[in-house]
Design an enzyme around this catalytic site. Structure first.
Site, PDB file in Angstrom:
ATOM      1  N   LYS A   1      84.064  36.474  78.110  1.00 28.23           N
ATOM      2  CA  LYS A   1      83.256  37.676  76.890  1.00 28.23           C
ATOM      3  C   LYS A   1      81.272  36.363  78.032  1.00 28.23           C
ATOM      4  O   LYS A   1      80.154  37.201  78.081  1.00 28.23           O
ATOM      5  CB  LYS A   1      83.024  38.696  76.402  1.00 28.23           C
TER       6      LYS A   1
ATOM      7  N   GLN B   1      85.189  41.534  67.837  1.00 36.76           N
ATOM      8  CA  GLN B   1      86.339  41.533  68.547  1.00 36.76           C
ATOM      9  C   GLN B   1      87.374  41.507  67.528  1.00 36.76           C
ATOM     10  O   GLN B   1      87.326  41.095  66.541  1.00 36.76           O
ATOM     11  CB  GLN B   1      86.184  40.076  69.033  1.00 36.76           C
TER      12      GLN B   1
ATOM     13  N   ASP C   1      81.794  48.926  73.404  1.00 38.95           N
ATOM     14  CA  ASP C   1      83.254  48.670  73.422  1.00 38.95           C
ATOM     15  C   ASP C   1      83.731  49.855  73.041  1.00 38.95           C
ATOM     16  O   ASP C   1      85.189  49.794  73.580  1.00 38.95           O
ATOM     17  CB  ASP C   1      83.884  47.672  72.416  1.00 38.95           C
TER      18      ASP C   1
END
Length: 282
Positions: free
Chosen positions: A55, A99, A122
């Site tokens: 990413k 994450q 996200d």
């Protein structure tokens, strides 16, 4: 020989990232501020480390600054929440990615909710799920959002279609069902306790496999002509769908890798630039 047409997520994601890079460059030129994504990683799980690095590399490709916060595996819920609240309050950070998974000792939901909704690029907070469900402006969960973009790119008309989602996770199964419902599909959620799963899947015009069980969906489970989206990723580059047998019956199918995965990251980057533009008032 496979008959299904492949849904190429890699190619579509590349086009999205190229467009996002142009938007990021324009935003930086107009405001003097480069969009910034903060990534937070708890522990050193090899797969998570790889995902975060990927990413960060994509951020550079798209002209997005990245700030990485690495926390030790022993980090508590309270410490993680404090870190995420600090990033939420930092005007130099426009998007935040935690994450996951974060470890069984951490309350992941409490951590997600420490992310400000306007920086939840996200799409993991309650607020983002609500905006997806009610069809109001906000940020979509990245994998579900990427799946819808892929279906659109291949002209899949969802109106009136029966869509079966296999999986009910908070950031994939549940939100993709809501996005499909918003497109006038008739949605059925399936899970580990669904009776006669194969029979339910065989009725589907669109199948989204997102349960994390390798090759769970077999070709014999697929209705001839159905669209099959494999959002699973298991060791050995294996999805939740038995690709070879399913491809003999489906009309469209995503490969693993190269289908849903690249779209997830492209959506994350696109939403980061959108978040920056909103926060900068342009």
């Amino acid at each position: 020989m496979s008959q299904a047409r492949l849904m190429d997520g890699t190619a579509l994601a590349r086009r999205i990232v190229e467009d996002t890079a142009r938007q990021a460059a324009d935003l930086t030129r107009r405001t003097g501020t480069q969009p910034c994504l903060a990534t937070v990683l708890v522990g050193e799980d090899p797969a998570s480390v790889t995902y975060v690095r990927m990413k960060q590399n994509r951020c550079r490709t798209a002209g997005i600054a990245s700030r990485h916060v690495a926390l030790p595996a022993r980090t508590t819920t309270e410490e993680l929440v404090a870190t995420l609240r600090s990033l939420s309050a930092d005007p130099a950070v426009h998007g935040i990615l935690l994450q996951h998974p974060v470890g069984d000792h951490i309350d992941e939901r409490a951590a997600f909710e420490a992310i400000a909704p306007e920086k939840d690029v996200d799409g993991v907070t309650f607020a983002s799920f609500a905006t997806m469900s009610f069809g109001v402006p906000g940020f979509v969960s990245c994998t579900p959002g990427g799946i819808l973009r892929l279906l659109d790119a291949y002209d899949v008309d969802l109106t009136g279609k029966r869509a079966v989602v296999v999986g009910r996770s908070a950031i994939l199964g549940k939100p993709v069902g809501m996005l499909l419902l918003a497109r006038d599909a008739t949605v059925t959620y399936c899970h580990s306790r669904t009776a006669d799963l194969s029979a339910v899947v065989r009725e589907a015009d669109v199948v989204v496999a997102a349960v994390g069980r390798p090759r769970l969906i077999r070709g014999q489970d697929v209705k001839p002509g159905a669209v099959v989206v494999d959002a699973g990723y298991n060791p050995g580059n294996v999805g939740d769908v038995d690709f070879d047998s399913a491809a003999e019956r489906a009309s469209l199918i995503t490969p693993v890798p190269g289908g849903v995965g690249p779209m997830t990251i492209a959506t994350l980057l696109e939403q980061t630039v959108t978040a920056a533009a909103r926060q900068l008032g342009v």
